[in-house]
Motif scaffolding. Structure first.
Motif, PDB file in Angstrom:
ATOM      1  N   GLU A   6       0.809  -1.209   0.000  1.00 15.09           N
ATOM      2  CA  GLU A   6       0.000   0.000   0.000  1.00 15.09           C
ATOM      3  C   GLU A   6       0.853   1.273   0.000  1.00 15.09           C
ATOM      4  O   GLU A   6       0.336   2.359  -0.201  1.00 15.09           O
ATOM      5  CB  GLU A   6      -0.939   0.012   1.208  1.00 15.09           C
ATOM      6  N   THR A   7       2.151   1.156   0.232  1.00 20.68           N
ATOM      7  CA  THR A   7       3.041   2.308   0.294  1.00 20.68           C
ATOM      8  C   THR A   7       3.413   2.811  -1.088  1.00 20.68           C
ATOM      9  O   THR A   7       3.638   3.997  -1.285  1.00 20.68           O
ATOM     10  CB  THR A   7       4.332   1.932   1.063  1.00 20.68           C
ATOM     11  N   ILE A   8       3.483   1.908  -2.055  1.00 21.60           N
ATOM     12  CA  ILE A   8       3.972   2.208  -3.398  1.00 21.60           C
ATOM     13  C   ILE A   8       2.917   1.849  -4.434  1.00 21.60           C
ATOM     14  O   ILE A   8       2.239   0.829  -4.316  1.00 21.60           O
ATOM     15  CB  ILE A   8       5.256   1.380  -3.682  1.00 21.60           C
ATOM     16  N   LEU A   9       2.789   2.697  -5.457  1.00 21.05           N
ATOM     17  CA  LEU A   9       1.915   2.410  -6.594  1.00 21.05           C
ATOM     18  C   LEU A   9       2.760   2.113  -7.824  1.00 21.05           C
ATOM     19  O   LEU A   9       3.845   2.678  -7.983  1.00 21.05           O
ATOM     20  CB  LEU A   9       1.032   3.623  -6.916  1.00 21.05           C
ATOM     21  N   THR A  10       2.259   1.248  -8.679  1.00 15.63           N
ATOM     22  CA  THR A  10       2.862   1.078  -9.998  1.00 15.63           C
ATOM     23  C   THR A  10       2.296   2.152 -10.911  1.00 15.63           C
ATOM     24  O   THR A  10       1.310   2.822 -10.570  1.00 15.63           O
ATOM     25  CB  THR A  10       2.541  -0.309 -10.582  1.00 15.63           C
ATOM     26  N   VAL A  11       2.881   2.285 -12.085  1.00 14.60           N
ATOM     27  CA  VAL A  11       2.363   3.245 -13.063  1.00 14.60           C
ATOM     28  C   VAL A  11       0.917   2.891 -13.420  1.00 14.60           C
ATOM     29  O   VAL A  11       0.050   3.766 -13.498  1.00 14.60           O
ATOM     30  CB  VAL A  11       3.265   3.290 -14.318  1.00 14.60           C
TER      31      VAL A  11
END
Length: 65
Positions: A6-11
């Motif tokens: 939940e900390t990082i999103l993909t493009v």
């Protein structure tokens, strides 16, 4: 803050949040003011900074961290 999915999103995830195409998202990612992390050729987008960026682009003040 521990690093989680939940900390990082993909493009692709960020594009879905904005309801835009992946090519349009890549255009945004290459802006100097857009928050991103390059890991090799992979582009990752920190979730909190992404939503702060949206808020600023919409004309709001910088969100408190």
């Amino acid at each position: 803050m521990p690093l989680t999915n939940e900390t990082i999103l993909t493009v692709a995830e960020a594009a879905a949040q904005l309801r835009i195409s992946k090519p349009a998202m890549y255009d945004l990612v290459h802006r100097a003011d857009f928050p991103k992390i390059f890991v090799g050729r992979k582009i990752l987008i920190p979730r909190i900074e992404f939503f702060d960026w949206i808020h600023r682009e919409a004309g709001g003040a910088h969100a408190a961290s």
